[in-house]
Design an enzyme around this catalytic site. Structure first.
Site, mmCIF file in Angstrom:
data_model
loop_
_atom_site.group_PDB
_atom_site.id
_atom_site.type_symbol
_atom_site.label_atom_id
_atom_site.label_comp_id
_atom_site.label_asym_id
_atom_site.label_seq_id
_atom_site.Cartn_x
_atom_site.Cartn_y
_atom_site.Cartn_z
ATOM 1 N N GLU A 209 0.817 -1.210 0.000
ATOM 2 C CA GLU A 209 0.000 0.000 0.000
ATOM 3 C C GLU A 209 0.850 1.259 0.000
ATOM 4 O O GLU A 209 1.891 1.312 0.660
ATOM 5 C CB GLU A 209 -0.891 0.052 1.255
ATOM 6 C CG GLU A 209 -1.998 -0.971 1.324
ATOM 7 C CD GLU A 209 -2.607 -1.003 2.710
ATOM 8 O OE1 GLU A 209 -3.611 -0.306 2.923
ATOM 9 O OE2 GLU A 209 -2.079 -1.715 3.583
ATOM 10 N N ASP A 252 -8.691 -3.376 -0.639
ATOM 11 C CA ASP A 252 -8.999 -2.326 0.321
ATOM 12 C C ASP A 252 -9.377 -1.013 -0.343
ATOM 13 O O ASP A 252 -9.394 0.034 0.295
ATOM 14 C CB ASP A 252 -7.837 -2.116 1.295
ATOM 15 C CG ASP A 252 -6.513 -1.905 0.578
ATOM 16 O OD1 ASP A 252 -6.506 -1.860 -0.674
ATOM 17 O OD2 ASP A 252 -5.472 -1.786 1.257
ATOM 18 N N ASP A 287 3.046 0.780 3.278
ATOM 19 C CA ASP A 287 3.024 -0.559 3.870
ATOM 20 C C ASP A 287 3.759 -1.466 2.902
ATOM 21 O O ASP A 287 3.234 -1.807 1.834
ATOM 22 C CB ASP A 287 1.583 -1.034 4.077
ATOM 23 C CG ASP A 287 1.517 -2.470 4.597
ATOM 24 O OD1 ASP A 287 2.582 -3.043 4.913
ATOM 25 O OD2 ASP A 287 0.401 -3.013 4.685
ATOM 26 N N LYS A 386 -4.472 -5.130 14.835
ATOM 27 C CA LYS A 386 -5.565 -5.807 14.147
ATOM 28 C C LYS A 386 -6.318 -6.621 15.197
ATOM 29 O O LYS A 386 -5.772 -7.579 15.766
ATOM 30 C CB LYS A 386 -5.022 -6.721 13.043
ATOM 31 C CG LYS A 386 -4.334 -5.960 11.910
ATOM 32 C CD LYS A 386 -3.668 -6.898 10.926
ATOM 33 C CE LYS A 386 -3.087 -6.136 9.741
ATOM 34 N NZ LYS A 386 -2.330 -7.037 8.819
ATOM 35 N N SER A 413 -6.123 -0.881 12.732
ATOM 36 C CA SER A 413 -6.157 -1.265 11.318
ATOM 37 C C SER A 413 -7.340 -2.142 10.931
ATOM 38 O O SER A 413 -7.812 -2.973 11.702
ATOM 39 C CB SER A 413 -4.866 -2.017 10.967
ATOM 40 O OG SER A 413 -4.860 -2.423 9.611
ATOM 41 N N ARG A 415 -8.812 -5.005 8.029
ATOM 42 C CA ARG A 415 -8.295 -6.204 7.373
ATOM 43 C C ARG A 415 -8.760 -6.188 5.927
ATOM 44 O O ARG A 415 -9.688 -5.466 5.568
ATOM 45 C CB ARG A 415 -8.781 -7.488 8.062
ATOM 46 C CG ARG A 415 -8.389 -7.673 9.510
ATOM 47 C CD ARG A 415 -6.905 -7.512 9.810
ATOM 48 N NE ARG A 415 -5.998 -8.218 8.933
ATOM 49 C CZ ARG A 415 -5.460 -9.417 9.184
ATOM 50 N NH1 ARG A 415 -5.788 -10.070 10.285
ATOM 51 N NH2 ARG A 415 -4.596 -9.949 8.367
ATOM 52 N N LYS A 437 -6.169 3.090 10.099
ATOM 53 C CA LYS A 437 -5.938 2.657 8.720
ATOM 54 C C LYS A 437 -7.145 1.821 8.310
ATOM 55 O O LYS A 437 -7.279 0.676 8.721
ATOM 56 C CB LYS A 437 -4.645 1.835 8.663
ATOM 57 C CG LYS A 437 -4.331 1.192 7.331
ATOM 58 C CD LYS A 437 -3.049 0.374 7.467
ATOM 59 C CE LYS A 437 -2.788 -0.467 6.230
ATOM 60 N NZ LYS A 437 -1.578 -1.303 6.380
#
Length: 474
Positions: A209, A252, A287, A386, A413, A415, A437
């Site tokens: 990302e 995403d 990322d 997460k 974050s 998923r 995020k």
């Protein structure tokens, strides 16, 4: 039983009298409704049943959804899931029956909720989050929640958290703040995904990302505007350079043009930022997800290009030099998973340079033991959290405290497999993490989180505090 005996047994006469007196004092225009609500509030809330079902996440893969019932209402939650799972994180229970959903069904986890967890939790007070979570951990009896399944436990834990907030008659984010002992409520900076690669997209880009952080916004609402405008400028740039097919999106919501190099993607994002006019008000985060292209101790940034894969490996030292050059040439303020999940030494070396925030995702897997090790060795300086890697709300609160005590940044974050559950939005505010995020400003399951944060900011009014350039909150 006679009526009077029934009234006496349950102290109903006194409760009814109190409700009537309250209605009189309030000069209620609808005394029947007032008395009904008053009586309802006078009864402590308890969990009456828990019902689970199998639903599909944003990738079309099964996940767990729960309806937790109390005598005050029904509270729903669902569990997100990632494209891959690490050996150290809580275990996601799947059916492994290849004849159904290619082995990805979660009917075993659903059955565990309906037949085992529900029975264990009936009668419990939903405001007692730690006791509810501990009851499920005790029932599971495994280190990584492999018996009941972390996907089963988490869905129930989140639903219970929502029920607890309703019982206290406070917003979910305030209830979470109470659970953590926080007094400040802070709107996080959103890390909007603009370009997707790695396992999240079908292009040739190895890294996962490229994101933007609207550090110069004064309010979360302005940050969303800046993110959305930059996204659409980028879409126009990609259309001009690569055609309409370059605007296909990853899991995403990030745009996925068929680019192959870091710099090509960063140049596109930098141009889009320039077109908005926001310039210094927007920074870049990346990322890398380097574990996905690490072979032994070497890194192959061409791993998705058939005729170049395996021909141009980089050492850990080469990667550090690349990051130094990229941070000098672009406004990069955060790098996530710059090396393999077991490459502790190079993560530590990069962190020690002080170039930017270094975030541990695969390195830490949100697990206390890995976080404790990283803190002790000064390996990274931020946690990517997460919730499904841990499994309960209580444990989430604990690891955030651990990271904050070490003066780390914390990024709540998403998923890759998300649902329309917006829990992590309230979580980021209640725990005052400072960063969230949740993907691109595109796709409903991603926008569910950003839109909830807009509502929270509106609800807080003059008390709303957007983290802005103090986004690390460490």
């Amino acid at each position: 039983m006679l009526v009077q005996e029934y009234l006496d047994k349950h102290s109903l006469s006194r409760k009814i009298e109190d409700a009537v007196n309250a209605a009189v004092r309030a000069k209620s225009a609808d005394p029947v409704l007032f008395i009904s609500n008053h009586m309802r509030k006078s009864v402590p809330s308890v969990i009456t049943k828990v019902i689970a079902r199998q639903i599909l996440d944003s990738r079309g893969i099964p996940t767990v959804e729960v309806d937790l019932h109390t005598n005050k209402g029904v509270f729903r939650a669902s569990t997100p899931s990632g494209v891959s799972s690490g050996m150290y994180e809580a275990i996601e229970l799947r059916d492994l029956d290849k004849a159904t959903y290619l082995g990805n069904g979660v009917t075993k986890a659903v059955k565990n909720i309906n037949e085992r967890i529900s029975e264990a939790l009936i009668g419990m007070d939903p405001t007692l989050q730690s006791q509810i979570d501990q009851a499920m951990i005790d029932l599971d009896k495994t280190e990584k929640k492999g018996d009941l399944g972390a996907n089963a436990i988490l869905a129930v834990s989140i639903a219970a958290c929502k029920a607890g907030a309703a019982e206290k008659e406070v917003p979910l984010y305030r209830h979470i703040a109470d659970l953590s002992g926080k007094t400040s409520l802070i709107l996080p900076i959103p890390a909007f995904t603009l370009i997707s690669g790695g396992k999240h997209a079908g292009n040739n880009l190895a890294v996962q990302e490229i994101m933007i952080l609207p550090v110069g916004a004064k309010r979360f609402e302005e940050a969303v505007q800046m993110g959305a405008e930059t996204y659409h400028h980028l879409k126009a740039i990609i259309t001009d350079k690569y055609g309409a097919s370059g605007c296909n999106v990853g899991e995403d919501g990030g745009l996925a043009p068929n680019i192959s190099s870091f710099r090509e993607g960063l140049d596109l994002v930098k141009e889009a930022i320039g077109r908005t006019g926001y310039n210094e008000k927007i920074k870049i985060a990346i990322d890398v997800a380097a574990t996905d292209f690490c072979i032994g101790t070497k890194y192959d940034l061409d791993n998705k290009i058939p005729n170049r894969s395996g021909k141009n490996f980089m050492s850990g030292e080469d990667m550090i030099e690349m990051y130094k050059e990229l941070c000098a040439d672009y406004p990069i303020v955060s790098i996530e998973d710059p090396f393999d999940k077991e490459d502790w030494d190079h993560v530590k070396s990069l962190s020690s340079l002080g170039l930017c925030q270094v975030v541990g995702d695969d390195l830490l897997m949100s697990t206390p033991k890995r976080i404790e090790k990283a803190i002790g060795e000064a390996s990274c300086n931020a946690l990517l959290l997460k919730v499904n890697q841990i499994g309960t709300v209580t444990e989430v609160v604990e690891v955030v405290k651990m990271a904050k005590d070490a003066h780390w940044g914390v990024v709540i974050s998403q998923r890759s497999g998300e649902t329309d559950d917006s829990f992590i939005a309230d979580l980021s505010v209640g725990l005052a993490t400072g960063q969230i995020k949740a993907g691109a400003p595109c796709r409903g399951e991603r926008l569910a989180k950003y839109n909830q944060l807009l509502r929270i900011e509106e609800e807080l009014g003059d008390q709303a505090l957007y983290v802005g350039d103090d986004w690390r909150q460490s």
